[in-house]
Enzyme design. Structure first.
Site, short mmCIF file in Angstrom:
data_model
loop_
_atom_site.label_atom_id
_atom_site.label_comp_id
_atom_site.label_asym_id
_atom_site.label_seq_id
_atom_site.Cartn_x
_atom_site.Cartn_y
_atom_site.Cartn_z
N HIS A 1 0.83 -1.21 0.00
CA HIS A 1 0.00 0.00 0.00
C HIS A 1 0.87 1.26 0.00
CE1 HIS A 1 -3.14 -2.91 1.40
NE2 HIS A 1 -3.85 -2.19 0.54
N ARG B 1 3.39 3.34 -5.41
CA ARG B 1 3.24 2.57 -6.66
C ARG B 1 1.85 1.94 -6.75
NH1 ARG B 1 7.35 1.63 -10.11
NH2 ARG B 1 9.40 2.45 -9.52
N HIS B 2 1.31 1.51 -5.63
CA HIS B 2 -0.06 0.99 -5.65
C HIS B 2 -1.04 2.10 -6.02
CE1 HIS B 2 -3.86 -0.82 -4.51
NE2 HIS B 2 -4.04 0.11 -3.59
N ASP C 1 -8.99 -0.58 -7.86
CA ASP C 1 -8.27 -0.97 -6.65
C ASP C 1 -7.94 -2.46 -6.67
OD1 ASP C 1 -7.09 -0.41 -4.17
OD2 ASP C 1 -8.92 -0.86 -3.06
N GLN D 1 -4.47 -15.90 -4.15
CA GLN D 1 -4.92 -15.19 -5.35
C GLN D 1 -6.20 -15.80 -5.92
OE1 GLN D 1 -3.34 -12.19 -6.12
NE2 GLN D 1 -2.65 -12.88 -4.12
#
Length: 378
Positions: free
Chosen positions: A113, A116-117, A284, A335
């Site tokens: 967080h 770059r995010h 997001d 994931q």
């Protein structure tokens, strides 16, 4: 990453920065409590000397890992230019540069967080607006608030989740009553920054436009709280796609009376507001709608941040989050769950309203299959 943690004493919690033990991981609340006042490295005169435009900036295939942070902050400015926002929303270019530089500094050096995010989310939204045509459904003010909220949505994120804030009883959790703790902090930090003249990118808007920008920006930041995910999925499921049609196709009946026109305009504005929430949420969670190569670059960063929190939870005797135990964490499994339970329902809902996002849903399904292959090889 080193994982020792600073913790305030109860008696001096309000003193904040003066009561933390030496450590490499910063979980201090209000690290940017005093964001007001210009700083030398937030002056437009120190704008990075990066003149080359970034290829594929409007594509979901844009590779930010090949860019320095200087190049990324220039890329953000380029997005505003490309969308015509400096002219349409009367944004002073030097003020925008100071704002972007200041925002960059206000992101902490945590695994995921970070700045770059924030860029990743903003760039995904920019690509959706430009390359996928979603921008045709939005006004200039919509685009302005959406892009800016993407950039600022995780300001001063400490790398520790809302759940951790609540269990640990941090000063942030006390201040915000355990409700959307981080989103409340991100939003308040963002809104506070805009009140300073050096960073006031809203100065060219009318009073009514400023009020609308602020109201929408607050809602957009809160929409990124995954604890509210089901609520927003429900809102998207109830959304009338016709009210989110491209603006050129949204003309009212020529025979309608003024009151009916006003009602229709209000309905479309409300629908676009829900659509904006869906777009920032989609951006997001964009890592898995990009190519699998990018998915593989981002996923370990997410897991590392979770596991850093898990290390602290173990050290303090707190319950360890399901995804936070580095002794049990599985990258493919995390994931697959992320895609199936969070991303897929969101993008399926969004595609019903905005069919232009279908390529994202297709990429999502393809990446899920690849993570399942990876899991089978564990």
């Amino acid at each position: 990453y080193q994982r020792r943690v600073r913790e305030p004493t109860l008696a001096k919690a309000s003193a904040m920065s003066s009561c933390w033990a030496e450590s490499a991981v910063d979980v201090r609340p209000f690290a940017h409590e005093h964001v007001m006042g210009p700083e030398s490295d937030a002056d437009a005169s120190t704008w990075p000397d990066v003149s080359t435009r970034r290829p594929k900036l409007a594509s979901l295939e844009f590779n930010q890992f090949d860019c320095t942070e200087d190049e990324l902050v220039c890329g953000l400015f380029e997005m505003y230019e490309s969308l015509g926002l400096l002219e349409a929303c009367h944004i002073d270019s030097d003020t925008l540069k100071r704002f972007l530089l200041r925002v960059r500094r206000m992101y902490r050096r945590v695994p995921f967080h970070n700045f770059r995010h924030a860029f990743n989310v903003a760039q995904a939204c920019f690509a959706m607006m430009v390359s996928l045509g979603v921008g045709l459904r939005l006004t200039a003010l919509d685009k302005f608030v959406l892009l800016t909220s993407c950039i600022a949505h995780d300001l001063d994120h400490p790398g520790f989740s809302n759940a951790f804030q609540t269990v640990a009883g941090t000063a942030l959790s006390v201040r915000y009553n355990n409700r959307s703790v981080l989103e409340s902090h991100h939003s308040a930090t963002f809104q506070s920054l805009l009140t300073h003249a050096d960073y006031d990118i809203l100065a060219g808007l009318t009073t009514e436009q400023v009020r609308t920008f602020r109201d929408i920006a607050i809602e957009l930041v809160f929409a990124t709280d995954l604890a509210l995910h089901k609520d927003y999925l429900a809102r998207l499921g109830e959304l009338d796609a016709a009210l989110c049609a491209p603006l050129a196709d949204a003309a009212t009946d020529a025979n309608a009376d003024a009151d009916a026109d006003a009602d229709a305009d209000a309905a479309r504005a409300a629908a676009r507001r829900t659509l904006l929430c869906g777009l920032i949420k989609s951006a997001d969670l964009c890592n898995e709608v990009r190519s699998f190569d990018f998915s593989q670059r981002w996923a370990p960063l997410v897991v590392e941040e979770f596991c850093m929190q898990g290390d602290v939870e173990k050290a303090r005797g707190f319950p360890v989050g399901m995804l936070n135990d580095r002794d049990k964490a599985s990258l493919p499994s995390s994931q697959i769950g992320f895609i199936k339970f969070l991303c897929m329902p969101l993008y399926e809902s969004m595609v019903k309203v905005v069919p232009e996002l279908a390529p994202c849903l297709n990429n999502l399904r393809a990446n899920c299959e690849k993570w399942e292959v990876a899991k089978a090889k564990e």
